[in-house]
Scaffold this motif. Structure first.
Motif, PDB file in Angstrom:
ATOM      1  N   SER A 166      -3.315   0.401  -5.973  1.00 56.23           N
ATOM      2  CA  SER A 166      -3.123   1.642  -6.726  1.00 56.23           C
ATOM      3  C   SER A 166      -4.186   1.853  -7.795  1.00 56.23           C
ATOM      4  O   SER A 166      -4.247   2.927  -8.398  1.00 56.23           O
ATOM      5  N   THR A 167      -5.032   0.858  -8.024  1.00 57.23           N
ATOM      6  CA  THR A 167      -6.037   0.977  -9.086  1.00 57.23           C
ATOM      7  C   THR A 167      -7.453   0.865  -8.546  1.00 57.23           C
ATOM      8  O   THR A 167      -8.382   0.625  -9.313  1.00 57.23           O
ATOM      9  N   SER A 168      -7.635   1.004  -7.242  1.00 49.68           N
ATOM     10  CA  SER A 168      -8.972   0.867  -6.681  1.00 49.68           C
ATOM     11  C   SER A 168      -9.787   2.122  -6.942  1.00 49.68           C
ATOM     12  O   SER A 168      -9.260   3.201  -7.196  1.00 49.68           O
ATOM     13  N   LEU A 169     -11.097   1.985  -6.889  1.00 49.41           N
ATOM     14  CA  LEU A 169     -12.005   3.102  -7.118  1.00 49.41           C
ATOM     15  C   LEU A 169     -13.094   3.061  -6.039  1.00 49.41           C
ATOM     16  O   LEU A 169     -13.874   2.111  -5.988  1.00 49.41           O
ATOM     17  N   PRO A 170     -13.149   4.040  -5.159  1.00 46.89           N
ATOM     18  CA  PRO A 170     -12.269   5.214  -5.096  1.00 46.89           C
ATOM     19  C   PRO A 170     -10.867   4.837  -4.637  1.00 46.89           C
ATOM     20  O   PRO A 170     -10.686   3.835  -3.947  1.00 46.89           O
ATOM     21  N   PRO A 171      -9.861   5.623  -5.017  1.00 50.23           N
ATOM     22  CA  PRO A 171      -8.480   5.285  -4.654  1.00 50.23           C
ATOM     23  C   PRO A 171      -8.255   5.383  -3.157  1.00 50.23           C
ATOM     24  O   PRO A 171      -8.872   6.192  -2.465  1.00 50.23           O
ATOM     25  N   VAL A 172      -7.370   4.544  -2.642  1.00 55.80           N
ATOM     26  CA  VAL A 172      -7.020   4.562  -1.231  1.00 55.80           C
ATOM     27  C   VAL A 172      -5.634   5.170  -1.075  1.00 55.80           C
ATOM     28  O   VAL A 172      -4.822   5.160  -2.004  1.00 55.80           O
ATOM     29  N   HIS A 173      -5.390   5.713   0.105  1.00 49.75           N
ATOM     30  CA  HIS A 173      -4.117   6.382   0.357  1.00 49.75           C
ATOM     31  C   HIS A 173      -2.996   5.352   0.416  1.00 49.75           C
ATOM     32  O   HIS A 173      -3.156   4.256   0.944  1.00 49.75           O
ATOM     33  N   SER A 174      -1.834   5.708  -0.113  1.00 48.50           N
ATOM     34  CA  SER A 174      -0.661   4.829  -0.098  1.00 48.50           C
ATOM     35  C   SER A 174       0.574   5.656   0.198  1.00 48.50           C
ATOM     36  O   SER A 174       0.592   6.878  -0.021  1.00 48.50           O
ATOM     37  N   LEU A 175       1.609   4.986   0.698  1.00 49.86           N
ATOM     38  CA  LEU A 175       2.876   5.656   0.984  1.00 49.86           C
ATOM     39  C   LEU A 175       3.832   5.489  -0.189  1.00 49.86           C
ATOM     40  O   LEU A 175       3.939   4.406  -0.768  1.00 49.86           O
ATOM     41  N   LYS A 176       4.536   6.566  -0.499  1.00 52.80           N
ATOM     42  CA  LYS A 176       5.503   6.532  -1.592  1.00 52.80           C
ATOM     43  C   LYS A 176       6.903   6.195  -1.120  1.00 52.80           C
ATOM     44  O   LYS A 176       7.761   5.825  -1.938  1.00 52.80           O
ATOM     45  N   HIS A 177       7.157   6.344   0.177  1.00 54.93           N
ATOM     46  CA  HIS A 177       8.496   6.123   0.703  1.00 54.93           C
ATOM     47  C   HIS A 177       8.415   5.387   2.037  1.00 54.93           C
ATOM     48  O   HIS A 177       7.406   5.458   2.744  1.00 54.93           O
ATOM     49  N   ILE A 178       9.509   4.703   2.364  1.00 55.14           N
ATOM     50  CA  ILE A 178       9.650   4.002   3.633  1.00 55.14           C
ATOM     51  C   ILE A 178      10.626   4.802   4.493  1.00 55.14           C
ATOM     52  O   ILE A 178      11.807   4.915   4.153  1.00 55.14           O
ATOM     53  N   ALA A 179      10.140   5.363   5.579  1.00 52.54           N
ATOM     54  CA  ALA A 179      10.984   6.182   6.445  1.00 52.54           C
ATOM     55  C   ALA A 179      11.794   5.284   7.371  1.00 52.54           C
ATOM     56  O   ALA A 179      11.227   4.534   8.178  1.00 52.54           O
ATOM     57  N   VAL A 180      13.131   5.359   7.267  1.00 52.80           N
ATOM     58  CA  VAL A 180      14.018   4.563   8.117  1.00 52.80           C
ATOM     59  C   VAL A 180      15.185   5.446   8.556  1.00 52.80           C
ATOM     60  O   VAL A 180      15.697   6.250   7.772  1.00 52.80           O
ATOM     61  N   PRO A 181      15.635   5.312   9.797  1.00 53.76           N
ATOM     62  CA  PRO A 181      16.855   6.018  10.226  1.00 53.76           C
ATOM     63  C   PRO A 181      18.066   5.512   9.451  1.00 53.76           C
ATOM     64  O   PRO A 181      18.078   4.397   8.926  1.00 53.76           O
ATOM     65  N   ILE A 182      19.095   6.328   9.388  1.00 54.44           N
ATOM     66  CA  ILE A 182      20.246   5.989   8.556  1.00 54.44           C
ATOM     67  C   ILE A 182      20.978   4.753   9.056  1.00 54.44           C
ATOM     68  O   ILE A 182      21.497   3.959   8.257  1.00 54.44           O
ATOM     69  N   ASP A 183      21.001   4.531  10.381  1.00 53.68           N
ATOM     70  CA  ASP A 183      21.658   3.330  10.890  1.00 53.68           C
ATOM     71  C   ASP A 183      20.872   2.079  10.529  1.00 53.68           C
ATOM     72  O   ASP A 183      21.461   1.028  10.241  1.00 53.68           O
ATOM     73  N   VAL A 184      19.533   2.163  10.524  1.00 48.25           N
ATOM     74  CA  VAL A 184      18.713   1.035  10.087  1.00 48.25           C
ATOM     75  C   VAL A 184      18.896   0.808   8.591  1.00 48.25           C
ATOM     76  O   VAL A 184      18.945  -0.340   8.111  1.00 48.25           O
TER      77      VAL A 184
END
Length: 381
Positions: A119-137
């Motif tokens: 999160s502090t690299s220069l130039p910044p790299v893309h990151s995910l803010k959420h983990i997508a999981v189905p409701i049963d998982v």
């Protein structure tokens, strides 16, 4: 408002495409690495004093090189798919059909991989803010601490509870509809199967099914023209089959020495059909061919004086002369390359024999010696 990932590489720079991370080239090896991570942790955990399981996990995580995984790709679009697929493969090991230790290690792995995104690299790299999981998982993930009831699992419960609470408090999960509704994109992993040129697709699909489970369907052949790879594969198979057939039917015989020389007999090889010709088959073929030629000769209209055999011979000869002329215009040589035994001159002689009544088949008798002049005077037809 967050923006979607976009390409960040400059023109001419090589980068992994997003489809690579949903293919068997990435999915199957990563599943194997996760299984090795779980197996190693379980083995060392059962031999340890079980006082600090998460410290043991971090030690194995670093020893196996997982700390460098985030540096695999830096392009925004590819990185989004790379992180999403990796988290999804950890989540599939947290289902209720897995053993308790495997679910805990997968939870530790998901937490560590998600929380260590640069999160502090220069130039910044893309990151995910959420983990997508189905409701049963998601329900299976939140039930992991309650499943740790056995004596040797109890030391893992506070660590699993803490890691899970950190993810829940940070709103890390993005809940999707149930897995049965195929809510994830792609619906199944791997989506693309890599098949080597020298490999059988059925064998590759079988190997993938062993790793990914019975839900993985084998790759099916697309309709349409065969690809270059299919043509090359069929060519190799045909050549290999021909070589095996020739090797199986090869006949070796000894050539006796001549009276003038005192050399020992030499061994030569030839095909079985040449050394032992099929006399009966050839006789039957000759009889049936003679009957066919008689019928063709008698089927021509009486007013023309030329049957279908004569017309076919003349048409073939005219076509071959035209091809020879076209080749001569381009400086090529076609008709006379084989000498008297082959080529346009022999075809012309065979057709001439048919015109004069010395032959019934014309060019159909080339294998029997039609158009070939023996001793300068005699022609066989």
């Amino acid at each position: 408002m967050s923006t979607s990932a976009a390409p960040t590489v400059t023109r001419g720079e090589i980068t992994l495409q997003p489809s690579y991370f949903t293919s068997s080239l990435y999915v199957l090896p990563l599943r194997h690495d996760i299984s090795c991570l779980i197996h190693t942790f379980e083995e060392q955990y059962m031999q340890s004093d079980k006082s600090s399981p998460f410290a043991l996990f971090k030690q194995i995580w670093s020893a196996f090189g997982w700390v460098w995984l985030h540096f695999k790709v830096f392009d925004g679009r590819s990185r989004e798919r790379f992180i999403g697929v990796t988290l999804r493969l950890f989540a599939e090991r947290m289902l209720e059909n897995e053993n308790a230790i495997a679910r805990v290690v997968a939870l530790f792995g998901m937490y560590t991989f998600f929380m260590t995104q640069p999160s502090t690299s220069l130039p910044p790299v893309h990151s995910l803010k959420h983990i997508a999981v189905p409701i049963d998982v998601f329900k299976s993930i939140t039930a992991i601490p309650d499943a740790l009831t056995e004596t040797h699992h109890v030391p893992l419960r506070p660590y699993a509870t803490h890691v899970l609470s950190q993810l829940l408090d940070g709103h890390a999960f993005h809940i999707l509809p149930e897995s049965s509704l195929r809510s994830q994109n792609p619906a199944s992993l791997p989506r693309e199967f890599f098949v080597r040129d020298d490999a059988d697709p059925s064998a590759v699909s079988g190997e993938a099914s062993d790793v990914a489970g019975p839900s993985v369907k084998p790759p099916t052949k697309k309709k349409g023209r065969p690809s270059k790879r299919d043509k090359a594969k069929k060519t190799k198979e045909a050549i290999g089959g021909l070589d095996k057939w020739l090797e199986k039917n090869t006949f070796t015989y000894a050539v006796p020495p001549t009276y003038e020389s005192e050399e020992v007999p030499t061994a030569k090889t030839t095909h079985t059909l040449i050394a032992h010709p099929p006399v009966m088959t050839h006789s039957n073929y000759a009889v049936q061919k003679a009957e066919l030629l008689d019928k063709l000769e008698s089927s021509g209209p009486p007013e023309s004086g030329r049957g279908p055999m004569a017309r076919a011979n003349e048409a073939v000869l005219t076509r071959l002369k035209r091809i020879d002329e076209m080749a001569a215009e381009k400086g090529l040589e076609v008709g006379g390359e084989g000498g008297d035994m082959t080529g346009l001159s022999r075809v012309a002689k065979a057709v001439e024999d048919l015109r004069e009544g010395n032959s019934k088949g014309g060019i159909l008798n080339l294998l029997e010696g039609a158009g070939f002049r023996i001793d300068g005077d005699t022609e066989t037809g």
